[in-house]
Motif scaffolding. Sequence first.
Motif, PDB file in Angstrom:
ATOM      1  N   ASN A 163       0.800  -1.235   0.000  1.00 12.98           N
ATOM      2  CA  ASN A 163       0.000   0.000   0.000  1.00 12.98           C
ATOM      3  C   ASN A 163       0.832   1.283   0.000  1.00 12.98           C
ATOM      4  OD1 ASN A 163      -2.529  -0.998  -0.241  1.00 12.98           O
ATOM      5  ND2 ASN A 163      -2.752  -1.366   1.965  1.00 12.98           N
ATOM      6  N   ARG A 164       2.033   1.217  -0.550  1.00 13.74           N
ATOM      7  CA  ARG A 164       2.855   2.423  -0.693  1.00 13.74           C
ATOM      8  C   ARG A 164       2.384   3.175  -1.941  1.00 13.74           C
ATOM      9  NH1 ARG A 164       7.376   4.389   1.475  1.00 13.74           N
ATOM     10  NH2 ARG A 164       7.458   2.658   2.944  1.00 13.74           N
ATOM     11  N   ASP A 165       2.427   4.500  -1.893  1.00 15.32           N
ATOM     12  CA  ASP A 165       2.020   5.330  -3.018  1.00 15.32           C
ATOM     13  C   ASP A 165       2.802   4.896  -4.268  1.00 15.32           C
ATOM     14  OD1 ASP A 165       1.581   7.253  -4.882  1.00 15.32           O
ATOM     15  OD2 ASP A 165       2.225   8.959  -3.629  1.00 15.32           O
ATOM     16  N   PRO A 166       2.125   4.391  -5.298  1.00 20.76           N
ATOM     17  CA  PRO A 166       2.857   3.889  -6.478  1.00 20.76           C
ATOM     18  C   PRO A 166       3.644   4.982  -7.211  1.00 20.76           C
ATOM     19  CG  PRO A 166       0.469   3.831  -6.856  1.00 20.76           C
ATOM     20  CD  PRO A 166       0.664   4.271  -5.438  1.00 20.76           C
ATOM     21  N   VAL A 375       6.073   7.550  12.428  1.00 22.19           N
ATOM     22  CA  VAL A 375       7.406   7.333  11.831  1.00 22.19           C
ATOM     23  C   VAL A 375       7.473   5.918  11.246  1.00 22.19           C
ATOM     24  CG1 VAL A 375       9.901   7.443  12.240  1.00 22.19           C
ATOM     25  CG2 VAL A 375       8.365   8.841  13.629  1.00 22.19           C
ATOM     26  N   LEU A 376       6.943   4.958  11.979  1.00 20.27           N
ATOM     27  CA  LEU A 376       6.926   3.571  11.483  1.00 20.27           C
ATOM     28  C   LEU A 376       6.158   3.490  10.162  1.00 20.27           C
ATOM     29  CD1 LEU A 376       7.231   0.464  11.628  1.00 20.27           C
ATOM     30  CD2 LEU A 376       5.296   0.424  13.204  1.00 20.27           C
ATOM     31  N   ARG A 377       5.057   4.278  10.070  1.00 22.39           N
ATOM     32  CA  ARG A 377       4.224   4.187   8.848  1.00 22.39           C
ATOM     33  C   ARG A 377       4.950   4.688   7.601  1.00 22.39           C
ATOM     34  NH1 ARG A 377      -1.044   5.745  11.690  1.00 22.39           N
ATOM     35  NH2 ARG A 377      -1.773   3.692  12.384  1.00 22.39           N
ATOM     36  N   GLN A 378       6.018   5.488   7.792  1.00 22.96           N
ATOM     37  CA  GLN A 378       6.813   5.885   6.616  1.00 22.96           C
ATOM     38  C   GLN A 378       7.501   4.645   6.033  1.00 22.96           C
ATOM     39  OE1 GLN A 378       9.521   8.861   8.049  1.00 22.96           O
ATOM     40  NE2 GLN A 378       7.928  10.415   8.169  1.00 22.96           N
ATOM     41  N   PRO A 381       3.521   1.289   5.684  1.00 18.46           N
ATOM     42  CA  PRO A 381       2.346   2.156   5.635  1.00 18.46           C
ATOM     43  C   PRO A 381       1.100   1.575   6.329  1.00 18.46           C
ATOM     44  CG  PRO A 381       3.411   2.053   3.482  1.00 18.46           C
ATOM     45  CD  PRO A 381       4.107   1.061   4.346  1.00 18.46           C
ATOM     46  N   ASP A 382       0.986   0.247   6.395  1.00 19.07           N
ATOM     47  CA  ASP A 382      -0.233  -0.362   6.959  1.00 19.07           C
ATOM     48  C   ASP A 382      -0.142  -0.631   8.464  1.00 19.07           C
ATOM     49  OD1 ASP A 382      -1.392  -0.337   4.531  1.00 19.07           O
ATOM     50  OD2 ASP A 382      -1.184  -2.482   4.112  1.00 19.07           O
ATOM     51  N   ALA A 383       0.903  -0.124   9.131  1.00 20.64           N
ATOM     52  CA  ALA A 383       1.081  -0.447  10.561  1.00 20.64           C
ATOM     53  C   ALA A 383      -0.128  -0.004  11.388  1.00 20.64           C
ATOM     54  CB  ALA A 383       2.343   0.217  11.083  1.00 20.64           C
ATOM     55  N   ILE A 384      -0.577  -0.873  12.286  1.00 20.61           N
ATOM     56  CA  ILE A 384      -1.732  -0.586  13.163  1.00 20.61           C
ATOM     57  C   ILE A 384      -1.228  -0.532  14.603  1.00 20.61           C
ATOM     58  CG2 ILE A 384      -3.910  -1.560  14.062  1.00 20.61           C
ATOM     59  CD1 ILE A 384      -4.164  -2.984  11.334  1.00 20.61           C
ATOM     60  N   LYS A 385      -1.665   0.493  15.325  1.00 20.25           N
ATOM     61  CA  LYS A 385      -1.159   0.729  16.684  1.00 20.25           C
ATOM     62  C   LYS A 385      -1.268  -0.513  17.589  1.00 20.25           C
ATOM     63  CE  LYS A 385      -1.697   4.021  20.442  1.00 20.25           C
ATOM     64  NZ  LYS A 385      -2.524   5.090  20.963  1.00 20.25           N
ATOM     65  N   ALA A 386      -2.399  -1.212  17.491  1.00 23.32           N
ATOM     66  CA  ALA A 386      -2.640  -2.336  18.402  1.00 23.32           C
ATOM     67  C   ALA A 386      -1.608  -3.457  18.235  1.00 23.32           C
ATOM     68  CB  ALA A 386      -4.044  -2.886  18.156  1.00 23.32           C
TER      69      ALA A 386
END
Length: 495
Positions: A163-166, A375-378, A381-386
């Motif tokens: 899901n990174r910006d193509p 920062v992790l989502r950079q 991108p799909d990282a979820i806090k839980a």
Amino acid sequence: MTTVNKVDVLLVGSGVMSATLASLLSELDSTLSMTMVERLPSIAAESTDAKNNAGTGHAGYCELNYTPASADGQIEIKRALSINAAFETSLQFWSYLIEAGQLPSPKNFINPTPHLSFVWGEDDVNFLRKRYDLLKTHHLFADMEYSEDPTVISRWMPLVMQNRDPKQKVAATRVAYGSDVDFGSLTRSFVNNLTKKPNFKLKLNSEVRGLKQLENGRWQLKVVNLKTKKAQLFDAGFVFLGAGGGALKLLQKSGVPESNGYGGFPVSGQWLVCDKPELVAQHKSKVYGKAALGAPPMSVPHLDIRLIDGKPALLFGPYAGFTTKFLNQGSYLDLIKSVKPGNIKPMLKVGKQHTDLTRYLIVEAMKTHTSKLAVLRQFYPDAIKADWRLENAGKRVQIIKKCDEKGGKLEFGTEIVAAKDGTIAALLGASPGASVAVQTMLDVLERCFSQQLESTDWQNKIRLLIPSYKQSLIDDPELLKAVRQRTLTTLKLHA
Ligand SMILES: Cc1cc2nc3c(=O)[nH]c(=O)nc-3n(C[C@H](O)[C@H](O)[C@H](O)COP(=O)(O)OP(=O)(O)OC[C@H]3O[C@@H](n4cnc5c(N)ncnc54)[C@H](O)[C@@H]3O)c2cc1C
């Protein structure tokens, strides 16, 4: 009357540095009597413990801060070459100990983990391509791969590309035989091996509180058992202050003139940790990025698969932060108590020159779980806090030292401070750290055991331990080929 325990060598601290030095010395001269003194109830529980460091076998493959670019865009690769060669020195010594049956199977402490660098945006892609072009021509880095193709990079690091910006321009390099090292497990194996030898003693729960040089040149150390509160005296011919964040304090107590002007600047660390099996299964490498603008080199972000105590987990970070403690199990007064008449000037100068860094670390330390996730989502991108929890890493005490031009400077490397007479040495600083412990401890031997090292006996033995000793892996491709073939095979690092 207090009994005095007489030893040839006293090692303060049971981290990777003391354990490496003791192992080298024990191979070179098995008659040396050695005692290792550790204030905690267990071995290697500070920076060397696996969860307190990143476990990267630093070889310069993925760490972009080892190849800095100057303002005119020139990339300097010297540091990456020397760290790569120093890591090969560690791999040789570990290989020797495995072949000699003194270390357990390599999978107990080192695992093949590809080392990748990943960048996005036109400028950083250009930087990475240029870095690759330079490194690839050198035999140490000949196996490095490069790609700007999202399909290839997705194969290398699926979570990072999901899901990174193509439209985003991306690039990556990869070295398949990078490694993840559990330095805690390695150090415990070193010490277990040493404790089987008649001349080695380990004292846990024992803190070195004071030390002074006697008229005969030997050292007297006061060691307090933290359980019984009883003090013991040691009389040692050579003292190694491998006390990590505690080394500066002991160096200052030693009163050797070489300690003058040194100070410490502690930096704390945190990880985001995930052990969800379906995510862990999708990330099989260490992926290093570029440090944010203004961030110190020790906060270069990376997303790693780690094997800690045999259990796989993903770690992201480290998030550097402000602290006044020098050890995880230290005191909040460590920083203030380290200020002495001999270092107040360089410490104040550094404080004044680096207000940006201090501000950065304070802001970072106050960031919430949610802003750390951004920062992790950079990276992912799909990282979820839980899925991610925050855990503390170890402390790094950066070196402050006096200098003529500015009065004081902050350094991010490691340094051996040894007395002129070679009877005491301390290790200060933290980077590149555990990976280059063998090369760093060889430097201690060269400065403090120079006479013994000149003997034919030690010269022959040291070439058994480290076949490339005193030769250059940077200048000699054939030597590197032979050395690497052996280390990759013995340590089972072939991808
Ligand atoms: C966040 C972070 C990430 C890192 N990542 C990496 C990495 O990826 N790769 C790498 O190679 N290196 C890495 N490092 C660096 C590496 O962890 C250190 O360089 C290394 O562990 C230092 O080992 P040491 O033996 O000097 O210190 P330590 O492991 O800290 O050991 C010092 C010991 O001395 C004891 N001690 C202190 N004072 C006394 C006293 N007075 N009496 C008795 N005992 C005492 C302490 O309790 C401790 O057990 C990292 C460090 C940090 C903090």
